[in-house]
Design an enzyme around this catalytic site. Structure first.
Site, short mmCIF file in Angstrom:
data_model
loop_
_atom_site.label_atom_id
_atom_site.label_comp_id
_atom_site.label_asym_id
_atom_site.label_seq_id
_atom_site.Cartn_x
_atom_site.Cartn_y
_atom_site.Cartn_z
N GLU A 29 0.67 -1.32 0.14
CA GLU A 29 -0.09 -0.04 0.02
C GLU A 29 0.92 1.51 0.02
O GLU A 29 0.41 2.32 -0.61
CB GLU A 29 -0.91 -0.12 1.24
CG GLU A 29 -1.96 0.76 1.35
CD GLU A 29 -3.08 0.37 2.38
OE1 GLU A 29 -3.29 1.67 3.20
OE2 GLU A 29 -3.46 -0.58 2.68
N ASP A 30 1.84 1.34 0.73
CA ASP A 30 2.63 2.46 1.06
C ASP A 30 4.04 2.41 0.51
O ASP A 30 4.74 3.47 0.46
CB ASP A 30 2.83 2.69 2.43
CG ASP A 30 1.37 3.03 3.12
OD1 ASP A 30 0.45 3.36 2.60
OD2 ASP A 30 1.34 2.61 4.34
#
Length: 191
Positions: free
Chosen positions: A64-65
């Site tokens: 996600e990051d």
């Protein structure tokens, strides 16, 4: 050194490299890696011994990051760990409000392993929010996060009573009445 210990160290190192330039939004600008390590630690403290779950906790924000892909997780750590990480990863292309709504919906249908990671992640986040207000956040935004976290947790209940009790204590201290029985709104239940 046991093979399990070596695997956990390898996973922690991988996550640390991936998150090396990231910071939390707290006033201290805490290194981001503290978060996945803290999530994994909550699981261990709650009696979780499943190595795949601990690894997934350490890796849960990498896709996600960072530039990490599920395929990379699968090739380095195996399909089971990748599957858990995929279950707890938001779809980057969606609006933030939609991603949050989908977390509420998907929580109830997640695997037991993904629910464990989700519970520990929410516990870490609400404990961190209780400790300090992120930069640019208002008290109202913090309170709304607590309510949203209670809704996500509702779909994960029945998996680990220790984590759930800790979550309920933090939420109750922060004004979420009866967090175990929080009501989901109709618009949160439709996909």
């Amino acid at each position: 050194m046991s093979a399990t210990t070596a695997l956990i160290i390898k996973t922690t190192n991988f996550a640390a490299i991936k998150h090396k330039n990231q910071r939390r939004k707290d006033p201290e600008k805490t290194p981001y890696i503290n978060h996945p390590i803290g999530v994994a630690n909550y699981l261990v403290e709650a009696g979780v011994e499943d190595t795949d779950v601990i690894q997934a906790a350490l890796l849960h924000d990498t896709v996600e990051d960072t530039d990490t892909t599920i395929e990379e997780i699968s090739s380095v750590f195996g399909q089971q760990v990748a599957s858990i990480v995929a279950e707890v990863t938001d779809q980057k292309g969606l609006e933030k409000a939609e991603r949050k709504r989908l977390q509420i919906i998907h929580a109830k249908n997640a695997s037991k392993q993904a629910k464990l990671v989700k519970l520990a992640d929410k516990l870490y986040n609400i404990t961190d929010l209780e400790r300090s207000l992120p930069e640019s956040w208002t008290e109202e935004r913090r309170h709304q996060y607590f309510i949203w976290a209670a809704k996500v947790v509702k779909g994960c209940r029945g998996i680990n009573s220790r984590l759930e009790e800790q979550i309920d204590q933090v939420l109750t201290r922060n004004g979420v009445e009866d967090p175990a029985n929080i009501t989901l709104l109709e618009n949160e239940l439709h996909e």
